[in-house]
Design a protein around this motif. Sequence first.
Motif, PDB file in Angstrom:
ATOM      1  N   LYS A 144      -1.360  -3.860   8.449  1.00 45.03           N
ATOM      2  CA  LYS A 144      -0.267  -3.710   7.486  1.00 45.03           C
ATOM      3  C   LYS A 144      -0.378  -2.372   6.756  1.00 45.03           C
ATOM      4  O   LYS A 144      -1.486  -1.970   6.374  1.00 45.03           O
ATOM      5  CB  LYS A 144      -0.312  -4.847   6.469  1.00 45.03           C
ATOM      6  N   PRO A 145       0.729  -1.690   6.544  1.00 41.26           N
ATOM      7  CA  PRO A 145       0.679  -0.448   5.775  1.00 41.26           C
ATOM      8  C   PRO A 145       0.381  -0.730   4.313  1.00 41.26           C
ATOM      9  O   PRO A 145       0.784  -1.763   3.766  1.00 41.26           O
ATOM     10  CB  PRO A 145       2.085   0.139   5.954  1.00 41.26           C
ATOM     11  N   LEU A 146      -0.339   0.178   3.682  1.00 41.45           N
ATOM     12  CA  LEU A 146      -0.648   0.045   2.265  1.00 41.45           C
ATOM     13  C   LEU A 146       0.614   0.301   1.448  1.00 41.45           C
ATOM     14  O   LEU A 146       1.295   1.300   1.637  1.00 41.45           O
ATOM     15  CB  LEU A 146      -1.734   1.056   1.880  1.00 41.45           C
ATOM     16  N   THR A 147       0.936  -0.615   0.538  1.00 34.74           N
ATOM     17  CA  THR A 147       2.112  -0.465  -0.314  1.00 34.74           C
ATOM     18  C   THR A 147       1.691  -0.583  -1.772  1.00 34.74           C
ATOM     19  O   THR A 147       0.695  -1.235  -2.109  1.00 34.74           O
ATOM     20  CB  THR A 147       3.174  -1.543  -0.001  1.00 34.74           C
ATOM     21  N   ASP A 148       2.474   0.041  -2.633  1.00 36.49           N
ATOM     22  CA  ASP A 148       2.112   0.079  -4.047  1.00 36.49           C
ATOM     23  C   ASP A 148       2.126  -1.303  -4.676  1.00 36.49           C
ATOM     24  O   ASP A 148       1.329  -1.588  -5.578  1.00 36.49           O
ATOM     25  CB  ASP A 148       3.077   1.006  -4.800  1.00 36.49           C
ATOM     26  N   ASP A 149       2.999  -2.190  -4.190  1.00 36.21           N
ATOM     27  CA  ASP A 149       3.084  -3.514  -4.813  1.00 36.21           C
ATOM     28  C   ASP A 149       1.790  -4.300  -4.646  1.00 36.21           C
ATOM     29  O   ASP A 149       1.345  -4.973  -5.575  1.00 36.21           O
ATOM     30  CB  ASP A 149       4.285  -4.313  -4.289  1.00 36.21           C
ATOM     31  N   VAL A 150       1.155  -4.229  -3.456  1.00 36.03           N
ATOM     32  CA  VAL A 150      -0.081  -4.990  -3.268  1.00 36.03           C
ATOM     33  C   VAL A 150      -1.239  -4.334  -4.017  1.00 36.03           C
ATOM     34  O   VAL A 150      -2.165  -5.017  -4.456  1.00 36.03           O
ATOM     35  CB  VAL A 150      -0.426  -5.173  -1.777  1.00 36.03           C
ATOM     36  N   VAL A 151      -1.198  -3.004  -4.187  1.00 35.82           N
ATOM     37  CA  VAL A 151      -2.239  -2.327  -4.964  1.00 35.82           C
ATOM     38  C   VAL A 151      -2.124  -2.723  -6.431  1.00 35.82           C
ATOM     39  O   VAL A 151      -3.128  -3.029  -7.091  1.00 35.82           O
ATOM     40  CB  VAL A 151      -2.150  -0.796  -4.800  1.00 35.82           C
ATOM     41  N   ARG A 152      -0.919  -2.704  -6.955  1.00 39.08           N
ATOM     42  CA  ARG A 152      -0.709  -3.066  -8.365  1.00 39.08           C
ATOM     43  C   ARG A 152      -1.102  -4.514  -8.646  1.00 39.08           C
ATOM     44  O   ARG A 152      -1.578  -4.842  -9.740  1.00 39.08           O
ATOM     45  CB  ARG A 152       0.755  -2.848  -8.760  1.00 39.08           C
ATOM     46  N   ALA A 153      -0.903  -5.390  -7.666  1.00 42.70           N
ATOM     47  CA  ALA A 153      -1.213  -6.804  -7.870  1.00 42.70           C
ATOM     48  C   ALA A 153      -2.702  -7.089  -7.819  1.00 42.70           C
ATOM     49  O   ALA A 153      -3.163  -8.098  -8.351  1.00 42.70           O
ATOM     50  CB  ALA A 153      -0.498  -7.648  -6.818  1.00 42.70           C
ATOM     51  N   ALA A 154      -3.457  -6.219  -7.159  1.00 42.69           N
ATOM     52  CA  ALA A 154      -4.871  -6.506  -6.891  1.00 42.69           C
ATOM     53  C   ALA A 154      -5.710  -6.463  -8.169  1.00 42.69           C
ATOM     54  O   ALA A 154      -5.620  -5.524  -8.957  1.00 42.69           O
ATOM     55  CB  ALA A 154      -5.415  -5.513  -5.877  1.00 42.69           C
ATOM     56  N   ASP A 155      -6.527  -7.483  -8.339  1.00 44.35           N
ATOM     57  CA  ASP A 155      -7.533  -7.475  -9.396  1.00 44.35           C
ATOM     58  C   ASP A 155      -8.793  -6.764  -8.924  1.00 44.35           C
ATOM     59  O   ASP A 155      -9.543  -6.221  -9.732  1.00 44.35           O
ATOM     60  CB  ASP A 155      -7.871  -8.914  -9.797  1.00 44.35           C
ATOM     61  N   HIS A 156      -9.005  -6.778  -7.606  1.00 44.92           N
ATOM     62  CA  HIS A 156     -10.170  -6.122  -7.002  1.00 44.92           C
ATOM     63  C   HIS A 156      -9.694  -5.371  -5.754  1.00 44.92           C
ATOM     64  O   HIS A 156      -9.060  -5.963  -4.870  1.00 44.92           O
ATOM     65  CB  HIS A 156     -11.245  -7.140  -6.613  1.00 44.92           C
ATOM     66  N   VAL A 157     -10.001  -4.094  -5.677  1.00 39.83           N
ATOM     67  CA  VAL A 157      -9.673  -3.282  -4.513  1.00 39.83           C
ATOM     68  C   VAL A 157     -10.967  -2.794  -3.880  1.00 39.83           C
ATOM     69  O   VAL A 157     -11.803  -2.167  -4.549  1.00 39.83           O
ATOM     70  CB  VAL A 157      -8.793  -2.067  -4.884  1.00 39.83           C
ATOM     71  N   ILE A 158     -11.138  -3.095  -2.597  1.00 40.52           N
ATOM     72  CA  ILE A 158     -12.309  -2.657  -1.843  1.00 40.52           C
ATOM     73  C   ILE A 158     -11.842  -1.679  -0.778  1.00 40.52           C
ATOM     74  O   ILE A 158     -11.010  -2.037   0.065  1.00 40.52           O
ATOM     75  CB  ILE A 158     -13.034  -3.835  -1.162  1.00 40.52           C
ATOM     76  N   THR A 159     -12.336  -0.470  -0.820  1.00 42.30           N
ATOM     77  CA  THR A 159     -11.939   0.530   0.165  1.00 42.30           C
ATOM     78  C   THR A 159     -13.081   0.804   1.137  1.00 42.30           C
ATOM     79  O   THR A 159     -14.255   0.637   0.809  1.00 42.30           O
ATOM     80  CB  THR A 159     -11.523   1.843  -0.519  1.00 42.30           C
ATOM     81  N   PHE A 160     -12.717   1.244   2.310  1.00 50.80           N
ATOM     82  CA  PHE A 160     -13.681   1.624   3.345  1.00 50.80           C
ATOM     83  C   PHE A 160     -13.513   3.112   3.635  1.00 50.80           C
ATOM     84  O   PHE A 160     -12.906   3.514   4.618  1.00 50.80           O
ATOM     85  CB  PHE A 160     -13.469   0.790   4.616  1.00 50.80           C
ATOM     86  N   GLY A 161     -14.006   3.932   2.714  1.00 45.77           N
ATOM     87  CA  GLY A 161     -13.873   5.369   2.863  1.00 45.77           C
ATOM     88  C   GLY A 161     -12.473   5.882   2.620  1.00 45.77           C
ATOM     89  O   GLY A 161     -12.155   7.015   2.973  1.00 45.77           O
ATOM     90  N   GLY A 171      -7.099  -2.286 -15.316  1.00 39.89           N
ATOM     91  CA  GLY A 171      -7.383  -3.701 -15.121  1.00 39.89           C
ATOM     92  C   GLY A 171      -7.844  -4.048 -13.726  1.00 39.89           C
ATOM     93  O   GLY A 171      -8.182  -5.207 -13.455  1.00 39.89           O
ATOM     94  N   THR A 172      -7.877  -3.068 -12.826  1.00 39.93           N
ATOM     95  CA  THR A 172      -8.301  -3.310 -11.444  1.00 39.93           C
ATOM     96  C   THR A 172      -9.717  -2.802 -11.242  1.00 39.93           C
ATOM     97  O   THR A 172     -10.047  -1.677 -11.626  1.00 39.93           O
ATOM     98  CB  THR A 172      -7.366  -2.597 -10.444  1.00 39.93           C
ATOM     99  N   GLU A 173     -10.564  -3.628 -10.653  1.00 43.35           N
ATOM    100  CA  GLU A 173     -11.926  -3.214 -10.322  1.00 43.35           C
ATOM    101  C   GLU A 173     -11.945  -2.651  -8.906  1.00 43.35           C
ATOM    102  O   GLU A 173     -11.347  -3.228  -7.999  1.00 43.35           O
ATOM    103  CB  GLU A 173     -12.881  -4.398 -10.439  1.00 43.35           C
ATOM    104  N   HIS A 174     -12.631  -1.537  -8.726  1.00 38.57           N
ATOM    105  CA  HIS A 174     -12.644  -0.861  -7.427  1.00 38.57           C
ATOM    106  C   HIS A 174     -14.070  -0.639  -6.942  1.00 38.57           C
ATOM    107  O   HIS A 174     -14.956  -0.272  -7.710  1.00 38.57           O
ATOM    108  CB  HIS A 174     -11.920   0.490  -7.508  1.00 38.57           C
ATOM    109  N   GLN A 175     -14.275  -0.891  -5.651  1.00 38.79           N
ATOM    110  CA  GLN A 175     -15.531  -0.567  -4.975  1.00 38.79           C
ATOM    111  C   GLN A 175     -15.200   0.119  -3.658  1.00 38.79           C
ATOM    112  O   GLN A 175     -14.195  -0.200  -3.029  1.00 38.79           O
ATOM    113  CB  GLN A 175     -16.355  -1.825  -4.669  1.00 38.79           C
TER     114      GLN A 175
END
Length: 210
Positions: A144-161, A171-175
């Motif tokens: 799925k393509p990354l969209t702003d709505d799912v980023v804004r909704a996320a309480d936790h965002v985990i990225t892989f590089g 309010g969003t925690e990122h790792q």
Amino acid sequence: MNDRADEVQPLDVRVLERTAERLAARYAGVLSPEVVERVVFESYTALSRTARVRTHLATLAGHFAADRLAALAHSQGRQGPPQVLFVGRHDTGRAQIAAALLAHYAGDAAVVRSAGTAPGAAVDPQALRILAARELELGQAYPKPLTDDVVRAADHVITFGTADAVPVYPGTEHQDWGADRTVSGNPEDLEALVAEVDEKVRALWGAIRR
């Protein structure tokens, strides 16, 4: 008829319009019908860029739009279970594996999504095989393509590089869990990769539940 109809096959237009009507009724009083329709048609356009087979594209776009609208509604009220988003480059390997593992551990206690900054055409067959061996099925999973709505909704965002490509909202925690390495390779390497992701997912879920 919607302005975007010219970009879509006539049969798909009808499917998308019915989908928009159904979703507009679901989110009546929360999201306007215009917003719902825009998200439905945008979802179709986004998926069509990488789709190899277009037979069920309108139906798939409906599922994608429904998830995006749920995220959009959540971001407006921040109610319901925690939302976790895994973001890889192609959303075909580790992000999908991590999402499947967390969804398994969390059940209905969390909403789990994955996305890609440059989504591929299909989930890596090796990822599907690895999860099936653990009795975890991805079912209808797709990149799925990354969209702003799912980023804004996320309480936790985990990225892989992919941290530089993902905005982090208040309010969003990122790792970041390191580069999104391929899941292809010999069985030993594959099992080691999944074990590494599994350990991090378990730790993440433990922290979320506290």
